[in-house]
Write a protein that holds these residues in place. Structure first.
Motif, PDB file in Angstrom:
ATOM      1  N   GLU A  44       0.816  -1.217   0.000  1.00 45.17           N
ATOM      2  CA  GLU A  44       0.000   0.000   0.000  1.00 45.17           C
ATOM      3  C   GLU A  44       0.852   1.271   0.000  1.00 45.17           C
ATOM      4  OE1 GLU A  44      -2.465  -0.443   3.474  1.00 45.17           O
ATOM      5  OE2 GLU A  44      -3.799  -1.863   2.466  1.00 45.17           O
ATOM      6  N   ASN A  45       2.172   1.134  -0.110  1.00 45.22           N
ATOM      7  CA  ASN A  45       3.116   2.257  -0.082  1.00 45.22           C
ATOM      8  C   ASN A  45       3.022   3.079   1.204  1.00 45.22           C
ATOM      9  OD1 ASN A  45       4.340   1.733  -2.606  1.00 45.22           O
ATOM     10  ND2 ASN A  45       2.563   2.634  -3.626  1.00 45.22           N
ATOM     11  N   LYS A  46       2.707   2.416   2.313  1.00 39.04           N
ATOM     12  CA  LYS A  46       2.690   3.065   3.619  1.00 39.04           C
ATOM     13  C   LYS A  46       3.979   2.768   4.379  1.00 39.04           C
ATOM     14  CE  LYS A  46      -2.307   3.105   4.252  1.00 39.04           C
ATOM     15  NZ  LYS A  46      -3.408   2.760   5.162  1.00 39.04           N
ATOM     16  N   ALA A  47       4.819   1.939   3.797  1.00 35.10           N
ATOM     17  CA  ALA A  47       6.130   1.615   4.354  1.00 35.10           C
ATOM     18  C   ALA A  47       7.122   1.673   3.201  1.00 35.10           C
ATOM     19  CB  ALA A  47       6.115   0.219   4.964  1.00 35.10           C
ATOM     20  N   ARG A  48       8.387   1.874   3.564  1.00 31.98           N
ATOM     21  CA  ARG A  48       9.400   1.898   2.500  1.00 31.98           C
ATOM     22  C   ARG A  48      10.622   1.099   2.910  1.00 31.98           C
ATOM     23  NH1 ARG A  48      13.734   5.615   2.872  1.00 31.98           N
ATOM     24  NH2 ARG A  48      13.651   6.775   4.817  1.00 31.98           N
ATOM     25  N   LYS A  49      11.242   0.517   1.892  1.00 32.12           N
ATOM     26  CA  LYS A  49      12.488  -0.218   2.109  1.00 32.12           C
ATOM     27  C   LYS A  49      13.621   0.799   2.110  1.00 32.12           C
ATOM     28  CE  LYS A  49      10.883  -4.433  -0.165  1.00 32.12           C
ATOM     29  NZ  LYS A  49      11.169  -5.441  -1.214  1.00 32.12           N
ATOM     30  N   VAL A  50      14.379   0.832   3.200  1.00 31.74           N
ATOM     31  CA  VAL A  50      15.451   1.812   3.357  1.00 31.74           C
ATOM     32  C   VAL A  50      16.765   1.278   2.802  1.00 31.74           C
ATOM     33  CG1 VAL A  50      16.765   3.182   5.027  1.00 31.74           C
ATOM     34  CG2 VAL A  50      14.322   2.782   5.384  1.00 31.74           C
ATOM     35  N   GLY A  51      17.118   0.051   3.155  1.00 28.95           N
ATOM     36  CA  GLY A  51      18.377  -0.543   2.725  1.00 28.95           C
ATOM     37  C   GLY A  51      18.629  -1.839   3.467  1.00 28.95           C
ATOM     38  N   LEU A  52      19.845  -2.331   3.357  1.00 23.56           N
ATOM     39  CA  LEU A  52      20.215  -3.604   3.982  1.00 23.56           C
ATOM     40  C   LEU A  52      21.208  -3.363   5.113  1.00 23.56           C
ATOM     41  CD1 LEU A  52      20.718  -5.361   0.575  1.00 23.56           C
ATOM     42  CD2 LEU A  52      18.919  -5.929   2.197  1.00 23.56           C
ATOM     43  N   ASP A  84      16.171  -7.764  -3.215  1.00 31.57           N
ATOM     44  CA  ASP A  84      16.539  -6.590  -2.426  1.00 31.57           C
ATOM     45  C   ASP A  84      18.020  -6.255  -2.589  1.00 31.57           C
ATOM     46  OD1 ASP A  84      13.926  -6.295  -1.396  1.00 31.57           O
ATOM     47  OD2 ASP A  84      14.350  -7.735   0.213  1.00 31.57           O
ATOM     48  N   PHE A  85      18.855  -7.274  -2.749  1.00 29.84           N
ATOM     49  CA  PHE A  85      20.295  -7.054  -2.918  1.00 29.84           C
ATOM     50  C   PHE A  85      20.610  -6.359  -4.235  1.00 29.84           C
ATOM     51  CE2 PHE A  85      20.088 -10.303   0.314  1.00 29.84           C
ATOM     52  CZ  PHE A  85      21.102  -9.945   1.187  1.00 29.84           C
ATOM     53  N   ASP A  86      19.748  -6.551  -5.238  1.00 27.38           N
ATOM     54  CA  ASP A  86      19.964  -5.928  -6.542  1.00 27.38           C
ATOM     55  C   ASP A  86      19.530  -4.465  -6.575  1.00 27.38           C
ATOM     56  OD1 ASP A  86      20.868  -8.389  -7.476  1.00 27.38           O
ATOM     57  OD2 ASP A  86      18.873  -8.976  -8.210  1.00 27.38           O
ATOM     58  N   HIS A  87      18.560  -4.112  -5.744  1.00 22.77           N
ATOM     59  CA  HIS A  87      17.953  -2.783  -5.859  1.00 22.77           C
ATOM     60  C   HIS A  87      18.231  -1.837  -4.695  1.00 22.77           C
ATOM     61  CE1 HIS A  87      15.761  -4.313  -9.287  1.00 22.77           C
ATOM     62  NE2 HIS A  87      15.311  -5.318  -8.552  1.00 22.77           N
ATOM     63  N   LEU A  88      18.763  -2.352  -3.593  1.00 19.09           N
ATOM     64  CA  LEU A  88      18.934  -1.501  -2.417  1.00 19.09           C
ATOM     65  C   LEU A  88      20.389  -1.378  -2.001  1.00 19.09           C
ATOM     66  CD1 LEU A  88      15.947  -2.893  -0.329  1.00 19.09           C
ATOM     67  CD2 LEU A  88      16.075  -0.655  -1.420  1.00 19.09           C
ATOM     68  N   LYS A  89      20.705  -0.267  -1.392  1.00 19.03           N
ATOM     69  CA  LYS A  89      22.053   0.005  -0.906  1.00 19.03           C
ATOM     70  C   LYS A  89      22.299  -0.771   0.394  1.00 19.03           C
ATOM     71  CE  LYS A  89      24.969   3.812   0.570  1.00 19.03           C
ATOM     72  NZ  LYS A  89      25.066   5.230   0.869  1.00 19.03           N
ATOM     73  N   HIS A  90      23.525  -1.283   0.539  1.00 13.41           N
ATOM     74  CA  HIS A  90      23.899  -1.943   1.781  1.00 13.41           C
ATOM     75  C   HIS A  90      24.446  -0.886   2.721  1.00 13.41           C
ATOM     76  CE1 HIS A  90      25.086  -4.912   4.649  1.00 13.41           C
ATOM     77  NE2 HIS A  90      24.577  -5.866   3.883  1.00 13.41           N
ATOM     78  N   LEU A  91      23.853  -0.787   3.907  1.00 15.70           N
ATOM     79  CA  LEU A  91      24.182   0.259   4.865  1.00 15.70           C
ATOM     80  C   LEU A  91      25.238  -0.161   5.881  1.00 15.70           C
ATOM     81  CD1 LEU A  91      20.474   1.297   5.497  1.00 15.70           C
ATOM     82  CD2 LEU A  91      22.097   2.377   3.923  1.00 15.70           C
ATOM     83  N   GLY A  92      25.719  -1.407   5.790  1.00 18.07           N
ATOM     84  CA  GLY A  92      26.733  -1.894   6.728  1.00 18.07           C
ATOM     85  C   GLY A  92      26.114  -2.403   8.013  1.00 18.07           C
ATOM     86  N   SER A  93      26.769  -2.113   9.125  1.00 22.76           N
ATOM     87  CA  SER A  93      26.303  -2.588  10.434  1.00 22.76           C
ATOM     88  C   SER A  93      25.177  -1.700  10.961  1.00 22.76           C
ATOM     89  CB  SER A  93      27.439  -2.589  11.447  1.00 22.76           C
ATOM     90  OG  SER A  93      28.429  -3.503  11.035  1.00 22.76           O
ATOM     91  N   VAL A  94      24.373  -2.276  11.845  1.00 10.10           N
ATOM     92  CA  VAL A  94      23.279  -1.540  12.464  1.00 10.10           C
ATOM     93  C   VAL A  94      23.853  -0.469  13.383  1.00 10.10           C
ATOM     94  CG1 VAL A  94      21.300  -1.750  14.030  1.00 10.10           C
ATOM     95  CG2 VAL A  94      21.784  -3.557  12.383  1.00 10.10           C
ATOM     96  N   ASP A  95      23.265   0.731  13.353  1.00  9.56           N
ATOM     97  CA  ASP A  95      23.667   1.819  14.238  1.00  9.56           C
ATOM     98  C   ASP A  95      23.121   1.533  15.632  1.00  9.56           C
ATOM     99  OD1 ASP A  95      24.197   4.149  15.607  1.00  9.56           O
ATOM    100  OD2 ASP A  95      23.026   5.453  14.281  1.00  9.56           O
ATOM    101  N   GLN A  96      23.990   1.140  16.555  1.00 11.28           N
ATOM    102  CA  GLN A  96      23.561   0.767  17.899  1.00 11.28           C
ATOM    103  C   GLN A  96      23.077   1.955  18.720  1.00 11.28           C
ATOM    104  OE1 GLN A  96      23.149  -2.271  18.933  1.00 11.28           O
ATOM    105  NE2 GLN A  96      24.009  -3.170  17.091  1.00 11.28           N
ATOM    106  N   ALA A  97      23.405   3.170  18.291  1.00  7.29           N
ATOM    107  CA  ALA A  97      22.999   4.360  19.039  1.00  7.29           C
ATOM    108  C   ALA A  97      21.537   4.722  18.758  1.00  7.29           C
ATOM    109  CB  ALA A  97      23.896   5.538  18.678  1.00  7.29           C
TER     110      ALA A  97
END
Length: 155
Positions: A44-52, A84-97
């Motif tokens: 429904e386009n109420k959420a978006r994929k940010v990255g990996l 998802d690996f083909d279309h989205l940017k890999h953001l690295g590790s999760v920001d623990q902060a």
């Protein structure tokens, strides 16, 4: 079904369900609710994929990635698909902060909101007799039980 559920209510409900799933002894149903709700929100386009992101919990000591989803200012991780690996940017590790805001919402209300959104019937449970007691001899009155204060009386 309720008339209109806001994206903020959905995001807060997802947060509560996800938080409880992480510590629940049997989290499968809670994770199913989360997965189905996020899937519908994406359609429904109420959420978006940010990255990996790299997973914080590698399986069998093998690193893998999870998909970061944004819903109403809240962020959630779900398993990534090959596309998802083909279309989205890999953001690295999760920001623990970073932490999602803490909503004031009970688990039962959060589940009710998500059930309404998914157009699911609320599951009913017989809360009077837990499943673990149903076959127990003491619960069924097949054993004589002496009250604790009457055991081992001195003469």
């Amino acid at each position: 079904m309720r008339s209109e559920i806001t994206d903020q209510e959905l995001a807060e409900s997802l947060f509560i369900v996800n938080r409880h799933a992480k510590t629940a002894p049997q989290p499968k149903h809670l994770y199913d609710i989360k997965k189905q709700a996020i899937s519908k929100l994406l359609k429904e386009n109420k959420a978006r994929k940010v990255g990996l992101h790299f997973s914080e919990h590698p399986k069998y000591s093998k690193q893998h990635s999870t998909l970061l989803i944004e819903v109403g200012g809240y962020y959630f991780h779900i398993p990534a698909e090959k596309k998802d690996f083909d279309h989205l940017k890999h953001l690295g590790s999760v920001d623990q902060a970073y932490r999602n805001p803490k909503p004031k919402l009970s688990l039962s209300k959060a589940k009710r909101i998500l059930y309404d959104y998914l157009d699911w019937d609320q599951p009913t449970k017989d809360r009077t007799t837990p499943a673990s007691y149903q076959s127990s001899p003491s619960f069924l009155g097949q054993r004589n039980i002496t009250p604790w204060n009457q055991r081992h009386k001195r003469k």
